[in-house]
Design a protein around this motif. Structure first.
Motif, PDB file in Angstrom:
ATOM      1  N   GLN A  13       0.823  -1.211   0.000  1.00 52.63           N
ATOM      2  CA  GLN A  13       0.000   0.000   0.000  1.00 52.63           C
ATOM      3  C   GLN A  13       0.865   1.274   0.000  1.00 52.63           C
ATOM      4  O   GLN A  13       0.357   2.377   0.164  1.00 52.63           O
ATOM      5  CB  GLN A  13      -0.918   0.010   1.230  1.00 52.63           C
ATOM      6  N   TRP A  14       2.196   1.117  -0.170  1.00 54.42           N
ATOM      7  CA  TRP A  14       3.153   2.226  -0.222  1.00 54.42           C
ATOM      8  C   TRP A  14       3.265   2.972   1.115  1.00 54.42           C
ATOM      9  O   TRP A  14       3.446   4.178   1.162  1.00 54.42           O
ATOM     10  CB  TRP A  14       2.810   3.223  -1.342  1.00 54.42           C
ATOM     11  N   THR A  15       3.150   2.199   2.190  1.00 53.32           N
ATOM     12  CA  THR A  15       3.396   2.789   3.511  1.00 53.32           C
ATOM     13  C   THR A  15       4.646   2.145   4.112  1.00 53.32           C
ATOM     14  O   THR A  15       4.972   0.990   3.817  1.00 53.32           O
ATOM     15  CB  THR A  15       2.204   2.557   4.456  1.00 53.32           C
ATOM     16  N   PHE A  16       5.334   2.883   4.978  1.00 51.28           N
ATOM     17  CA  PHE A  16       6.530   2.364   5.625  1.00 51.28           C
ATOM     18  C   PHE A  16       6.145   1.319   6.663  1.00 51.28           C
ATOM     19  O   PHE A  16       5.333   1.576   7.558  1.00 51.28           O
ATOM     20  CB  PHE A  16       7.295   3.495   6.318  1.00 51.28           C
ATOM     21  N   ALA A  17       6.760   0.099   6.540  1.00 51.80           N
ATOM     22  CA  ALA A  17       6.506  -0.969   7.506  1.00 51.80           C
ATOM     23  C   ALA A  17       7.708  -1.193   8.421  1.00 51.80           C
ATOM     24  O   ALA A  17       7.548  -1.631   9.559  1.00 51.80           O
ATOM     25  CB  ALA A  17       6.173  -2.269   6.771  1.00 51.80           C
ATOM     26  N   VAL A  18       8.901  -0.912   7.925  1.00 52.92           N
ATOM     27  CA  VAL A  18      10.149  -1.071   8.694  1.00 52.92           C
ATOM     28  C   VAL A  18      11.051   0.111   8.378  1.00 52.92           C
ATOM     29  O   VAL A  18      11.103   0.591   7.227  1.00 52.92           O
ATOM     30  CB  VAL A  18      10.869  -2.396   8.340  1.00 52.92           C
ATOM     31  N   PHE A  19      11.755   0.575   9.410  1.00 52.96           N
ATOM     32  CA  PHE A  19      12.687   1.700   9.222  1.00 52.96           C
ATOM     33  C   PHE A  19      13.753   1.556  10.310  1.00 52.96           C
ATOM     34  O   PHE A  19      13.495   1.872  11.483  1.00 52.96           O
ATOM     35  CB  PHE A  19      11.939   3.031   9.372  1.00 52.96           C
ATOM     36  N   ASN A  20      14.950   1.033   9.954  1.00 59.93           N
ATOM     37  CA  ASN A  20      15.916   0.705  11.005  1.00 59.93           C
ATOM     38  C   ASN A  20      16.688   1.937  11.497  1.00 59.93           C
ATOM     39  O   ASN A  20      16.552   3.047  10.963  1.00 59.93           O
ATOM     40  CB  ASN A  20      16.875  -0.410  10.546  1.00 59.93           C
ATOM     41  N   GLY A  21      17.508   1.709  12.530  1.00 56.31           N
ATOM     42  CA  GLY A  21      18.236   2.821  13.138  1.00 56.31           C
ATOM     43  C   GLY A  21      19.204   3.485  12.177  1.00 56.31           C
ATOM     44  O   GLY A  21      19.392   4.711  12.208  1.00 56.31           O
ATOM     45  N   ALA A  22      19.862   2.692  11.292  1.00 56.99           N
ATOM     46  CA  ALA A  22      20.788   3.282  10.322  1.00 56.99           C
ATOM     47  C   ALA A  22      20.037   4.193   9.352  1.00 56.99           C
ATOM     48  O   ALA A  22      20.558   5.227   8.919  1.00 56.99           O
ATOM     49  CB  ALA A  22      21.515   2.172   9.564  1.00 56.99           C
ATOM     50  N   ALA A  23      18.785   3.818   9.019  1.00 59.27           N
ATOM     51  CA  ALA A  23      17.976   4.678   8.153  1.00 59.27           C
ATOM     52  C   ALA A  23      17.626   5.978   8.869  1.00 59.27           C
ATOM     53  O   ALA A  23      17.606   7.055   8.255  1.00 59.27           O
ATOM     54  CB  ALA A  23      16.706   3.940   7.722  1.00 59.27           C
ATOM     55  N   GLU A  24      17.344   5.884  10.161  1.00 60.44           N
ATOM     56  CA  GLU A  24      17.086   7.107  10.940  1.00 60.44           C
ATOM     57  C   GLU A  24      18.268   8.064  10.848  1.00 60.44           C
ATOM     58  O   GLU A  24      18.093   9.264  10.625  1.00 60.44           O
ATOM     59  CB  GLU A  24      16.828   6.757  12.409  1.00 60.44           C
ATOM     60  N   ARG A  25      19.477   7.512  11.014  1.00 64.05           N
ATOM     61  CA  ARG A  25      20.674   8.364  10.985  1.00 64.05           C
ATOM     62  C   ARG A  25      20.953   8.886   9.576  1.00 64.05           C
ATOM     63  O   ARG A  25      21.359  10.028   9.403  1.00 64.05           O
ATOM     64  CB  ARG A  25      21.870   7.571  11.517  1.00 64.05           C
ATOM     65  N   TYR A  26      20.723   8.050   8.590  1.00 66.61           N
ATOM     66  CA  TYR A  26      21.008   8.465   7.220  1.00 66.61           C
ATOM     67  C   TYR A  26      20.075   9.587   6.777  1.00 66.61           C
ATOM     68  O   TYR A  26      20.515  10.600   6.217  1.00 66.61           O
ATOM     69  CB  TYR A  26      20.887   7.264   6.270  1.00 66.61           C
ATOM     70  N   PHE A  27      18.771   9.405   7.003  1.00 70.66           N
ATOM     71  CA  PHE A  27      17.794  10.396   6.552  1.00 70.66           C
ATOM     72  C   PHE A  27      17.548  11.492   7.579  1.00 70.66           C
ATOM     73  O   PHE A  27      16.811  12.443   7.308  1.00 70.66           O
ATOM     74  CB  PHE A  27      16.461   9.714   6.223  1.00 70.66           C
ATOM     75  N   ASP A  28      18.138  11.321   8.780  1.00 67.59           N
ATOM     76  CA  ASP A  28      17.979  12.290   9.858  1.00 67.59           C
ATOM     77  C   ASP A  28      16.499  12.488  10.197  1.00 67.59           C
ATOM     78  O   ASP A  28      15.979  13.613  10.248  1.00 67.59           O
ATOM     79  CB  ASP A  28      18.626  13.634   9.490  1.00 67.59           C
ATOM     80  N   ILE A  29      15.825  11.364  10.399  1.00 62.39           N
ATOM     81  CA  ILE A  29      14.405  11.421  10.737  1.00 62.39           C
ATOM     82  C   ILE A  29      14.080  10.240  11.655  1.00 62.39           C
ATOM     83  O   ILE A  29      14.606   9.144  11.473  1.00 62.39           O
ATOM     84  CB  ILE A  29      13.526  11.378   9.460  1.00 62.39           C
ATOM     85  N   GLU A  30      13.246  10.448  12.658  1.00 60.25           N
ATOM     86  CA  GLU A  30      12.896   9.384  13.591  1.00 60.25           C
ATOM     87  C   GLU A  30      11.871   8.448  12.962  1.00 60.25           C
ATOM     88  O   GLU A  30      10.964   8.894  12.243  1.00 60.25           O
ATOM     89  CB  GLU A  30      12.313   9.982  14.878  1.00 60.25           C
ATOM     90  N   ARG A  31      12.025   7.150  13.249  1.00 58.86           N
ATOM     91  CA  ARG A  31      11.118   6.176  12.633  1.00 58.86           C
ATOM     92  C   ARG A  31       9.675   6.395  13.065  1.00 58.86           C
ATOM     93  O   ARG A  31       8.748   6.057  12.306  1.00 58.86           O
ATOM     94  CB  ARG A  31      11.572   4.754  12.957  1.00 58.86           C
ATOM     95  N   ALA A  32       9.459   6.966  14.247  1.00 62.07           N
ATOM     96  CA  ALA A  32       8.086   7.210  14.705  1.00 62.07           C
ATOM     97  C   ALA A  32       7.366   8.181  13.776  1.00 62.07           C
ATOM     98  O   ALA A  32       6.131   8.148  13.678  1.00 62.07           O
ATOM     99  CB  ALA A  32       8.113   7.769  16.124  1.00 62.07           C
TER     100      ALA A  32
END
Length: 306
Positions: free
Chosen positions: A27-46
């Motif tokens: 459905q094009w929604t985020f289901a997983v977003f790991n800690g390295a992705a948080e740091r890379y994109f500078d955005i919290e998974r919440a």
């Protein structure tokens, strides 16, 4: 002992990897977003999980990246490519897009900047080695073709001496990984290979020669030293040689001075050694001056360093 649920183990694995990784549902929604992705994109998974992908990253709409993701989602077609990082302009990332069995896609981003730099350095080195090898073979061919001697032993000695001068230059560059060769070390090795200790002196400030300069300078010094032993100041007792250099307005001024030798005059015919020195000076784009003084040869080489 009971094992943790599979989803907990999976989350632990995803948090342990250094690659940024996220999963987009069918459905094009985020289901997983790991800690390295948080740091890379500078955005919290919440702030990401459960939200529409294109709403979080609207800058991807209309780009080739959108096409890659939609093909992976609709046609179940994996893709791997490298791209400059939008979030870190000085970095390069490798992006892997993988269709998942639940109909979604997984996307991982690995920083490959250092690997790319290493590959580029390796390719540059290989091209440099190829170029230097071809040039070296050309010089060896010229030495073999033009060296003259009265007998085979003299010919062998002359050829080996010149090839060894080339080898010393190659060795000095190899020790520095084909970057620069220190002139003082190259000069010391060149003269020590031909002249006995105590009859020469070397003086000059630190100078780094480029790879295309080290080889001709080494051969010039070899020719001058050999000539000094056979016909110049060092062919008699008490003769001396002084090698000195200085830096003048971005140029290398190198001087070779013989003293205490027999009376010399400029040769009537130019021998191979002199022709080789002149050719090597042209290769250096240098001005060469040979002054046949009564006490020995004085040579000056003025070459650009840039």
């Amino acid at each position: 002992m009971s094992q943790p649920p599979p989803d907990v183990r999976l989350e632990s694995v995803l948090e342990s990897i250094s690659d940024a990784f996220y999963v987009v549902s069918p459905q094009w929604t985020f289901a997983v977003f790991n800690g390295a992705a948080e740091r890379y994109f500078d955005i919290e998974r919440a702030r990401v999980l459960g939200r529409d992908f294109w709403e979080v990253f609207p800058q991807g709409v209309g780009t080739p990246f959108e096409g890659v993701l939609r093909r992976a989602m609709d046609r179940r077609k994996a893709a791997t490519f490298e791209s400059p990082s939008r979030w870190w302009p000085d970095r390069t990332v490798e992006v892997r897009v993988t269709p998942l069995i639940d109909g979604g896609i997984g996307v991982s981003l690995q920083d490959v900047t250092e690997r790319k730099k290493a590959e580029e350095a390796r390719d540059l080195l290989m091209r440099e080695v190829d170029h230097r090898s071809r040039n070296l073979l050309s010089v060896v061919q010229a030495v073999l073709r033009l060296t003259r001697a009265d007998d085979i032993e003299s010919y062998r000695e002359a050829v080996l001496g010149r090839v060894e001068a080339l080898s010393r230059a190659q060795g000095a560059l190899a020790r520095r990984r084909w970057e620069d060769a220190p002139l003082d070390r190259l000069a010391a090795e060149s003269l020590a290979a031909v002249l006995p200790p105590g009859v020469y002196e070397i003086e000059g400030p630190p100078v780094a020669l480029r790879p295309d300069q080290a080889q001709p300078v080494s051969m010039i010094l070899h020719e001058l030293a050999t000539n000094a032993c056979k016909y110049g100041a060092l062919s008699v007792e008490g003769g001396r040689v002084r090698l000195a250099w200085s830096l003048e307005a971005g140029r290398l001024a190198l001087s070779w001075t013989e003293t205490g030798g027999p009376a010399v005059t400029a040769p009537v015919a130019t021998g191979f050694g002199a022709r080789l020195i002149e050719q090597l000076a042209r290769q250096l784009e240098a001005e060469l001056t040979l002054d046949w003084r009564p006490g020995g040869l004085a040579a000056r080489l003025d070459a650009p360093l840039g």
